[in-house]
Structures are given as structure tokens and as C-alpha cells.
Design an enzyme around this catalytic site. Sequence first.
Site, mmCIF file in Angstrom:
data_model
loop_
_atom_site.group_PDB
_atom_site.id
_atom_site.type_symbol
_atom_site.label_atom_id
_atom_site.label_comp_id
_atom_site.label_asym_id
_atom_site.label_seq_id
_atom_site.Cartn_x
_atom_site.Cartn_y
_atom_site.Cartn_z
ATOM 1 N N TYR A 113 79.580 37.781 58.792
ATOM 2 C CA TYR A 113 80.180 38.464 59.917
ATOM 3 C C TYR A 113 79.863 37.793 61.309
ATOM 4 O O TYR A 113 78.754 37.298 61.454
ATOM 5 C CB TYR A 113 79.976 39.913 59.876
ATOM 6 C CG TYR A 113 80.115 40.537 61.277
ATOM 7 C CD1 TYR A 113 81.412 40.772 61.343
ATOM 8 C CD2 TYR A 113 79.221 40.505 62.231
ATOM 9 C CE1 TYR A 113 81.614 41.158 62.761
ATOM 10 C CE2 TYR A 113 79.447 40.932 63.576
ATOM 11 C CZ TYR A 113 80.731 41.390 63.942
ATOM 12 O OH TYR A 113 80.910 41.667 65.087
ATOM 13 N N HIS A 157 75.774 44.007 60.971
ATOM 14 C CA HIS A 157 77.089 44.769 60.532
ATOM 15 C C HIS A 157 77.210 45.509 59.178
ATOM 16 O O HIS A 157 77.955 45.353 58.304
ATOM 17 C CB HIS A 157 78.204 43.619 60.353
ATOM 18 C CG HIS A 157 79.563 43.847 61.019
ATOM 19 N ND1 HIS A 157 80.516 44.441 60.394
ATOM 20 C CD2 HIS A 157 79.882 44.102 62.553
ATOM 21 C CE1 HIS A 157 81.814 44.792 61.445
ATOM 22 N NE2 HIS A 157 81.117 44.421 62.658
ATOM 23 N N GLU A 205 71.288 45.077 65.193
ATOM 24 C CA GLU A 205 72.454 46.095 65.402
ATOM 25 C C GLU A 205 72.887 46.408 64.046
ATOM 26 O O GLU A 205 73.096 45.574 63.254
ATOM 27 C CB GLU A 205 73.629 45.632 66.210
ATOM 28 C CG GLU A 205 74.907 46.412 65.907
ATOM 29 C CD GLU A 205 75.746 45.856 66.709
ATOM 30 O OE1 GLU A 205 75.671 44.821 67.576
ATOM 31 O OE2 GLU A 205 77.239 46.184 66.848
HETATM 32 MG MG LIG Z 1 78.557 45.572 65.804
#
Ligand SMILES: [Mg+2]
Length: 411
Positions: free
Chosen positions: A174, A217, A241
Site C-alpha cells: 500500500y 493501512h 497510521e
Molecule cells: Mg490512510
Amino acid sequence: MKEPLAPPPWPASDVRIRRIGVSVTAPDGLPLVIVKVETTEPELFGVGCATFTQRPYPVVEAIEKYLAPFLEGRDPADIEDIYQAASVTSYWRGGPVLNYALAGVDLALWDIKGKLAGMPVYQLLGGRCRQAAPIYGHASGRDAAEVEDNARRFVDDGYRYVRCQVDVPGMSTYGAGERTQRAGQWDPGAYVRAVPRLFAHVRDALGEDIELLHDVHERLAPPDAVRLAKELEPFRLFFLEDPLPPEQLEHFRVLRSQTATPLAMGELITNRAEYLPLIRDRLIDFARMRVTAVGGLSVAWKIGALCDFFGVRTAWQCPGDVSPIGHAATLALDLATPNFGIQETQPFSDAARDVFPNGPTIHDGQLWPSEQPGLGIDFDPAAAEKFPPPAPLTNDAWTWARLRDGSVVKP
Ligand SMILES: [Mg+2]
């Protein structure tokens, strides 16, 4: 004028919602769902973003078949009451399709209110706390050296925050760029070994003054997320994140207790039952939901205030599959939010700026508002028609990765 289906008991003003229309346009190849709320005042209208790139047509149906007939004839001044009434008229609520539909109308109503007041929306939210919103650049590459080169470009442009993503060789990684996002294989172990090596390189190369971010992700099992967050501690990330999928929110209690790496979470979260415990129990440092996915400005403003009470900062998710109208609305929140953390955005193409003239601008690594009343951005339907949306499923391949044994990965 049509009488509304479920009017409140107080008198309406002379201005009413006359028509709610929806367009789908793709100036940058991603379908954007745009709402226009027209009023009985000839020149008074508002625009909103209802973009659900992966599934735009259910949102269009929700607006055209249900929200428009429910709301036409209402006074557009009653934003909160319209939000409350429209969010329960379907009885089932809190999912992405209906939230995006609500958000499209909600943003347009704030745009109208700002135009009526002659003020930018951030003024209606209490006024400025900052002059512009610091943003982060997206630096990716085949290896750490290429990520460093791309990060330096942002630093040279005045950015102080850079998100770094690197290819894991042979994997469908990703955020590392088009070349590896097509359907393919995913090995969490290889990824967890690669990312600390990337940040060792980038931190050393860029020095201590640049803030570094990384997006997992949601692709890790809880023990891998704990290990990655701990191994990244020496490189002092601004945030890590979405380390876990939204199905595993309870594991944030473990992750939180195990690591000093700041945690950001939320882009797939759409309802209160999911985000409230993360904020109330101080399990995250940055709330990372998308303003339009949670239902629009009216609810996002409250989430921002909730975060402030619990020492959580905002980092609203806002990549290229949010329209420039959505970016303008998110910026209005950023400017009026004391506990703002950082903003994601992206430079829009000339084509997108033709469709959405006069929006926010990027310079010095910050997003600056237009000072026009309302959301401060326009929508040109004639320009939009030049960019028809791609066929359904065209942009979905990056979600099709599988583990070595062939089982599906949560993207
Ligand atoms: Mg994101």
C-alpha cells in the site's frame, strides 16, 4: 413551493431548498460525487462532497431517491435539525453510503449559510485558531534512497511533515506507488522488517527537524502491529497510521500500553460506536476519520471538540478521493480547531481546478483558505461533464491483495 415532508414546528424563513442535484465527475480519474443544493433565491446555492470513490452510485441513489424528496421545501438555515432528521429517516444509520449522502447535503448547507452570512465557514465555527493548516507530503519509492529523494522534494518546497512508504519487493505494498498496488501477494512479516530499515535511513538522511509519518493501512495482525510500533520508537514518528483494521479496535488497548509511538486511527470508521471508545479512553493520539465518511461538517465539528476534551488531536483523512470541496470543508474545520494536529491533502491537477475553481491553495507546506464566503470553492458542471467517471471496479485492484496462503488481506 413544495411543502416539506417532516417540517419542524417553528416557522421557516422565506428561503427554501428548491432542488438537490448530484453529479459524478472524474477529473483525476477517480469518481467524485458532488451535491448541489439550490434554493428559492435565484443565485443562492451550496455545494458539497458525497464522494465514495469505490461505490459512488449507491450514494447517488440515496440522495436522489431519498434525501432530495425528504428535504426539498425545508429552510436551509436549519442545518442541525436537517442533519438529525435526515440521519434517522432511514432508521438504520451509521454506515458509509448514507453518511456520505448526508455529508454531501450537510456541506452544501454550511456553504449556503456562509454565503448568507458573507463569511467563510471557519468564521461560523468560532473563527480562526491558525492562519493555515500544515500538511504532509506523500513520499514513496522502490527503496529507501528513492523515498529519501522524494521526501527531499517536499522539504525543499517548505514541507515540515512527510509520510514515507516503501515497496516491499515482490509484494502488493500500500502507498508505495502504482507499480506495486495491483492485485498481488502480501507478507506482513517482510513488511514489518522493511519499515524500520526505511525509517532508520530517512531519519538519518533528513535529520531531526522533519516530522515523519507512516501509514500501515490496517494490514497487520495485533502482535505485528505492536512489534512495528516498538521498533519505530527510535525514529520518533509524528504518527503511525491505522496500524490495525477497524475490526480490531479493542487491541488498541494493548498497542497503546506497549509503545511510545504516537497512534493515528480512523479512516475506515464511520460511526460513533467505533470512534467514541478510542477517543474517550485515550487509545489514540490523532483522530483520522474522514469528515464526509462520518456524516459531514456538523458531526465532525463535534468529534473535533470531543477530541479536545480528551487530549486527542485531529488529522482528518483527506486524500485524492475526496473532492476539492471536501478538502475546503476539512480546512474550515482545521482553521477553527484548537486541537488540530496535521492535515492530509494533495495538489489538484489543472483539470480538477477547472471543475472546482477558487478552492484552497498549497504553499509553504500548508493549506491556505480562499477567503470567499461559505466553503470558498465553486463547481463548474459544464467542466465536470468533460470528465465522465470510469467503469465501476476500475480503481479497486489495490484492495485485492492476498497472503502467501491465498487468503484475503484486509486492505
Ligand atoms: Mg490512510
